[in-house]
Design an enzyme around this catalytic site. Sequence first.
Site, PDB file in Angstrom:
ATOM      1  N   HIS A  79     -17.115  53.206  -4.601  1.00 33.09           N
ATOM      2  CA  HIS A  79     -17.877  51.958  -4.653  1.00 33.09           C
ATOM      3  C   HIS A  79     -17.516  51.109  -5.859  1.00 33.09           C
ATOM      4  O   HIS A  79     -17.668  49.895  -5.825  1.00 33.09           O
ATOM      5  CB  HIS A  79     -19.381  52.246  -4.661  1.00 33.09           C
ATOM      6  CG  HIS A  79     -19.910  52.546  -3.301  1.00 33.09           C
ATOM      7  ND1 HIS A  79     -19.876  53.800  -2.758  1.00 33.09           N
ATOM      8  CD2 HIS A  79     -20.454  51.742  -2.354  1.00 33.09           C
ATOM      9  CE1 HIS A  79     -20.387  53.760  -1.540  1.00 33.09           C
ATOM     10  NE2 HIS A  79     -20.745  52.526  -1.260  1.00 33.09           N
ATOM     11  N   GLY A  80     -17.084  51.732  -6.912  1.00 36.49           N
ATOM     12  CA  GLY A  80     -16.728  50.912  -8.066  1.00 36.49           C
ATOM     13  C   GLY A  80     -16.367  51.763  -9.260  1.00 36.49           C
ATOM     14  O   GLY A  80     -16.750  52.931  -9.349  1.00 36.49           O
TER      15      GLY A  80
END
Lengths: 475, 953
Positions: free
Chosen positions: A325-326
Amino acid sequence: MVFSSTLFLFIFLPTVIICYFGLNYIFANRLRNLVLLVFSYIFYLFGAADFLLILMGSTIADFFIAHAIHKSKTHKKLWLICSIVLNIGLLFWFKYANFMAEQLSPLISYTGFSTQNWSRIILPVGISFFTFQKLSYTIDLYKGKLRPITNFIDYAMYAAMFPQISAGPIVRFTEIRDQVMERVETWDLFYGGAFRFCWGLCKKVMIADACGRIANSIFNLSPQLLETKTAWLGAFAYTLQIYFDFSAYSDMAIGLGMMLGFRFPENFNRPYSAISLTDFWRRWHMSLSRWFRDYLYLPLGGNRKGKGRTYLNLILVFLLCGLWHGANWTFIFWGAYHGVFLIAERLTGVRDMDAAKFPVLRRGVTLLLVMFGWVFFKSQTIGHAFSYIAAMFSFNDLPIPEVVGEILNLKNMVFFLIAAASVFLPERSGELELKLLKSRPVSYMAAIILFIILLPYCVAIIAGSPETPFIYYRF
Amino acid sequence: MKKSFSLIFVLLITIPVLFYFVKFPWGNDPFSGPACLKPVPHKRVWLSPNFYDSVRQWLRCTFPLKQPLVALKNRIDYRLFSFTDSDNIHIGSNGWLFQKNTIIKSHDGNDDAKPLSKQLLNRLHAIEKVLAAAKIKFVFTIAPDKATIYPEHTRTRPEDDLLKNFLEQESKIPLGGFVRLDLLLKKEKLTQPDLYGKTDSRWNHYTAALSANEILKKADIEQTPIDVQSTRFPKDNGDLYQALMGKAQKHPAPSIRHFFGPKNSDGPSAIIYGDVYAASLIPILKKHFSKLDAVFSNRMPSKNFGENFAFADVIILECAQNRLKQLNIDLQHLYAGIEPFFENTFKRALPNAKIQPVSMLSIHLEKDALAIRSTGNKSLLTFSNVQGSTDSIFKFLKLSIEAGQSNTLTMWPEGRAGFTLRKKIRAGISSVVYPLPFSENVNITVNPGEHPGIFKLRSIQTIGFPGDKAKGPVEKFMPSEKNQDIYTGIEFVQKADGQSRTDPDKKGMAKQKDPALNMPTLWISDIEEGKIFQRKGQSADIAVTGSYTGYPGAIEARVINADPFEVVVPWTVIQGEPENNVFIGILKNVPQGGWYKIEVRSSIAPWIKSSGSNTWGVGMLIACIGQSNMKEWFNTGNHIKAHPLLRFHSNGSWVIPQKTGNGAMTLGNRLAADLGVPVGLMDYAVNGSGLTRAADFGKGFWMDNAPDGIYDSFVNSIQRAGGSLEFIIFMQGEADAARGFISAKQYRQALERFISDKIRQDIENRSELNNLPFLIIPMVKRPGGKDAPCQSIRNAQMKTIENVNNCYLGAIPIDLKNKGSQHLAPSQYKILGNRVAQTILYLLGKQDYHRGPFATSVTRVNGTTIDVTLKHRKGDDFTPTADITGFDVLSDKKMLPVKEVVRKDATTIRIKLDAFFIGPFTVRYLYGAMPDTSSPVRDNSPLSLPLEPFIMH
């Protein structure tokens, strides 16, 4: 290019529809994948023009690697590794290099080098999605689940399809192989797609953005200024925002696909009606969950190699899911948080508990756990997230900050409450619901409301407000 | 059904595109911002994210159905949710609309309103009395906000403290010409409820007529019955509903000045100051005056319009309630304008007043003036026991003060009764008037200057204005021409021992002078760390200040080099007889050079010294102003280490350059290294600022006269740093170009006025040139195919360089690479900094060139070949020899395809075209919407300066 923008709605989409169906009519469907490919690349130019060549280059490389995998008798694995290294390498460089440079900077400076002159690398839109999509193709090919596509245009179109290149759903080639080659566009499908697209647009523009305004105004405050009610409101508003925002994007992507004759897999199934976190992950971002299950969890052994290994696999998969996701510790923590609770559910037997037992209580607890997870997901740092959660339990009596008071106007509250009401929907569509949806007067009414009232209103909001990109665009 | 709805959907999303193609006239104002400029596609931008951003913004901006759609959304929000996104509109109950700034007041428990209202009233009284002395009638009114008259429809409304306090104060000390409209309208509302439209922001015509009548009544002007129906009022009452619907105002605000009349040739003449409310009063008022000069400004008198008070019988000042705080009354200007017409005033010395030093200064009565030695912003003196204004006589304190250099004087009364006056005084004699608050006795504190200096107070008087209330003959007092000593009756008080200078205690003085009995101690007021004094020639005069106890005899000062130790200026007497425990003197001709420290000592006890610990220098100061591309000089790039002699001045203080600022550090480093003197770069550019008012996107504009505008802030900062400069570098234009409609001529005229009327009037020139040198850096290239509007601004800048004396081309930056936006890449600021440094060194006579080659002629060789002849200024050849970019050839307004551009010889560039052409032609270099600067022509001088852009026929 954001779906909820005037550029997409009134320039790009009509042009695509006119060209796609016009050329289909003239050339008897022979050019439709080429048309889609060209428009997909134009779409990508508006999102990350300077990375288009990277997308094209990696697509060409994967196409030939796929053929090499198929043809090679002895070096299949080597070619697969090449594909994985290429795709994961690009993903790692563009998504994680900055993070690594930051984390390793003390170590690097110890060796006499410096990261001071490190220029930040910009994340190309959709790289996480198209990387996974292309990987699924080569891995499935390696496993012998499919034969390679012979036409490069078809493959390039699959890799860059504009409806889902920015934020999914992650469509595996096996799921749409037939549609890429042969698909039938019908009025029914087009109508369904348009309906779904408009539904997603309304969810995004009216509900997700209203919840987002509330959530952002609260999360932007220092946790020390937060009083308990406001902190809970902020966490709940973000819980609703992320669901409505992401599911709206998925609805629009699926709808666009349908208009063009595709049937993409569903991405959500009322996730906040889940009765456990295991159940939640069967309902939330389903295309990603399935990808991790099929291409990581199961190859690692899944639950077939004993409990210890299962737990290890679970935590590993969710750590990577968080990292996907990041590039931030908050996402890693969020992944680990879910992994730990999934293990706990297995250990305590909640996972296998009869769904009829304590459903309300279990739904409530699951929602709360998910909500706390979103606090980490939303926060910039883990410290901020813990301070925020502390504020949720501080039970202080501070006044509601003025900035929050202003955001809680009638309009935002109405949409927020509509969103909140969705939490109480049953876990699956009931008979009455299905019957109603199928009834002609209801579907007429729904179409009129959607196309004649809500669509113009949403467009008016889009025209009069700054663009608000989807949350998952940054992943 | 599914087919029908599918078609409806397709139609809904297709219709706007069709409108687009038929150029449907809805959509946005194409000049509403930089985003609305149309990008020009080009092969070089197809992989540039900037270009697609530009396209996206432009389409959004010009979306054909934007206005009706926004109106639809706003209507739904208004009707359904009583909600609006607008920052300016408040929705009250039952759909009533109000301007938001009339609802949310600054009222949050602070107590600013009371002193503010007192100060306002004080100034209004001052105006009234000053005007009355010149036989001019003054009428003041406050146009009440709609929320004040209709509070019941606002849903929520904190009270307007400023108005409330003002009215309270005014009732105690009535202002003769005040027309109180709020009470009148509240009373009128009982019989005529419709005074303001439900969705209007301002009063309607009926209310305007009613108010105008009250004003006429107050001005003692005979009124005629008002026929609202037959009077032509402005059409716009501030329709908030239209604004809510996102519709642009069809009736623009009135221009700043209007003349009306003559309507009534026998009537008096008037000047009216006001805002949009005044515009609605004028249709009634103008019928009663022979001439009505309307100035729509919150500044009185206006700074630029030169309205002539002498010919006015009535001055009307109207102010909207919500703009009361912004009302700017320039008493100095007003007083000076009408002083020659005063009648019935009296001037007095201050019979019982005392002038007393409070801190960090000394006063000394000389033959013709009172000498004040001030050490800077901490130096204070008071005028105590000054008789204040009374109900019947309004008084001003008038000072005539002489300063050696420009400075800023500040005066304020004890307590918060009056207002604080800050006045820039220039070298020479200045007059300062200060309205005295209503009080029996007032103590007024004065800081003669924020910088150290010696001032001479040549006269001090109170000027009384009896106004209308004076009874009987007024006693007139004028100091005789021969005897200008108007200090008669003023007592000067020594701070330390309370001895009056006019009656010194000689015994006490003798005792004090004995060093054995009264060993001195000195404290020097240190000079700000890192301060650079602007040199004058090769040196500067430095004010040395401090305090002492005991008896020090004369004060001596010297300057030493900080490291290594070296005496720069030997011990020099700076003040022979210090007084009042402070000393100040001027150390003359401190030479330019490195970093110095200051020391002082007592002449009778030389071992008693006080040394400054801060380092400072004498060198050159250069101001850097403009917008973001200038700001980036200080904010972009971290590749350079600052020279030890370089300092930046930012936000009013001196700073040592840290890591960032490629442009500024390159410039400063080179100047410091080549000249060997400290270099101070004044960082006062403002991101997004325009030159002209039309280019104000909310970030301010440089032609602004407002006291809180960016120009005044800049000048104030320069004043704080000493008030003089050696160079100004100006890099601006993007905001004005973004407006699209500002022509080259308008921009040039504004820029020329900016240089001549503002910069060179307000800042002292310390260069060797006749005027303060103004270096213009023409705009950089704008990416994304948007350069075309910048061309006219660039042309205007080049033309200004030709037109204005001592205005120079700082450097050509168009060949430098952008970072992606319209800012240069960090590395390019190094090149630009070096080029500008070269220009400054050239102007100082240290270099023999600063501009690159220029084209002298274009010649058609044959039907497909054109030669461009260059003239070199420094180098004797150029690069590249082939694949030169940036040249366009046009014939019959069409671009001719260029095959190749190559070097023919050291002074000739050959352009080969794809096809044969006939007829007249134009060659241009680095012009047009998307000049190709990938391979520009640069000479072989050490700086590789670019060929200057040109267009030739």
